[in-house]
Design an enzyme around this catalytic site. Structure first.
Site, mmCIF file in Angstrom:
data_model
loop_
_atom_site.group_PDB
_atom_site.id
_atom_site.type_symbol
_atom_site.label_atom_id
_atom_site.label_comp_id
_atom_site.label_asym_id
_atom_site.label_seq_id
_atom_site.Cartn_x
_atom_site.Cartn_y
_atom_site.Cartn_z
ATOM 1 C CD GLU A 3 -24.057 12.472 -16.408
ATOM 2 O OE1 GLU A 3 -23.418 11.636 -17.495
ATOM 3 O OE2 GLU A 3 -23.006 14.017 -17.368
ATOM 4 C CB THR A 43 -20.325 12.431 -19.684
ATOM 5 O OG1 THR A 43 -20.931 11.704 -18.726
ATOM 6 C CG2 THR A 43 -19.840 13.675 -18.769
ATOM 7 C CG ASN A 48 -20.597 3.829 -20.256
ATOM 8 O OD1 ASN A 48 -20.486 2.776 -20.492
ATOM 9 N ND2 ASN A 48 -20.573 3.333 -18.911
#
Ligand code: 0CJ
Ligand code: F3S
Length: 311
Positions: free
Chosen positions: A131, A169, A229
């Site tokens: 990302e 994110t 995450n």
């Protein structure tokens, strides 16, 4: 001491987010519509089970576009791609479906817009993550990675009048806030973000671990080692003083983790499928768990539409 598990407490929310649901569905629909093989640049999401399941259905995962034959159907992973990758894929004439999470695309659009207004960027993120490569690769220059507070002291933008911050994110919400504070201290004129880039799913899963971790003796996080995450969930529980372990599959569970532990917390990263959570619950029942409780938590209703051509 032997395993003494009595109860399992499930974090809420946990597991698949809207961007992961959409990304997997894009590959499945492309397979149904065009037949195998469908090429996918990078793991569609960072999960071994998901990737193996799609491989069995005819998806072929590649990192280098040179490995995709002419005329093939190509899907970009949920993490997004740089402009260079997008342009190369277009130049090679593939039939492209973009599974980039719309919340990542939003960051790409913001970078492009502010760049045209003369902004340089500090990007908070982890070096080498796809990302980060995709977002930094929206520009050929003028976007600087800061991984921690020490990087903030070192970074050298060419000018500081027009400086903006963007983030990956899936960061630790708390680490990102600390780095942002350091950025504001060094560059007080930095553009205020209208809205942070850490996504709702990352925020909600971390908030749920903050509630759950103090109430359990050990926490299990379902997620693959490559999943940013998911790693952040395990790390957060450890920071709160709760032992935590990440498992890619139920076979990774070690009974010694549960010696003398009555209450086991269970959560899953945004890319980890529920079937693995259910399998972990079965193993914990075999270790003695008699109750499985869901913690109260935020109900997520976010859904993203599929791309044109696959609806
Ligand atoms: O980067 C994203 C758009 C998140 C995708 C879902 O999670 P995962 O595990 O594939 O990716 P991260 O390593 O970014 O958490
Ligand atoms: Fe998107 Fe966040 Fe999921 S960026 S893919 S909603 S973890």
């Amino acid at each position: 001491m032997t395993a003494s598990v009595e109860s399992v407490m499930l974090a809420e929310p946990r597991g698949f987010c809207a961007g992961v649901d959409r990304a997997i569905e894009i590959v499945e629909r492309a397979l149904a519509k065009f037949g195998a093989p469908v090429y996918v640049r990078h793991e569609i999401v960072h999960n071994t089970y998901v990737v193996n399941d799609l491989k069995a259905k005819g998806a072929v995962f590649i990192e280098d576009l040179a490995d995709v034959p002419p005329g093939a159907t190509l899907v970009f992973s949920a993490h997004g791609v740089s402009q260079a990758v997008r342009q190369e894929a277009q130049a090679r004439g593939f039939s492209i479906f973009d599974a980039t999470c719309p919340l990542v695309t939003k960051v790409h659009v913001e970078v492009g817009k502010l760049h045209r207004q003369g902004y340089e960027f500090l990007m908070i993120g982890h070096k080498g993550h796809p990302e980060v490569e995709g977002t930094m690769g929206q520009l050929s220059e003028g976007i600087h990675l800061v991984e921690d507070v020490a990087d903030v002291a070192r970074v050298q933008p060419r000018q500081t009048e027009r400086l903006a911050v963007v983030t990956q994110t899936t960061l630790s919400v708390d680490d990102a806030a600390e780095i942002l504070t350091a950025i504001k201290a060094r560059f007080p004129q930095v553009r205020e973000q209208k809205q942070q880039d850490i996504c709702y799913a990352t925020q909600n899963r971390q908030d749920a671990v903050k509630v759950l971790a103090p109430q359990v003796d050990v926490l299990v996080v379902v997620g693959s080692p490559t999943s940013s995450n998911s790693n952040r969930l395990r790390e957060l529980a450890e920071r709160l003083g709760t032992q935590a372990h990440m498992v890619d599959s139920p076979d990774d569970l070690q009974s010694a983790w549960f010696d003398g532990k009555q209450r086991v917390g269970l959560t899953a990263g945004a890319s980890a499928p529920d079937i693995l959570v259910q399998q972990v619950i079965e193993r914990l029942k075999a270790l003695g768990a008699v109750s499985v409780q869901r913690m109260p938590g935020v109900v997520e209703t976010t859904r993203f539409p599929l791309p044109k051509g696959l609806k």
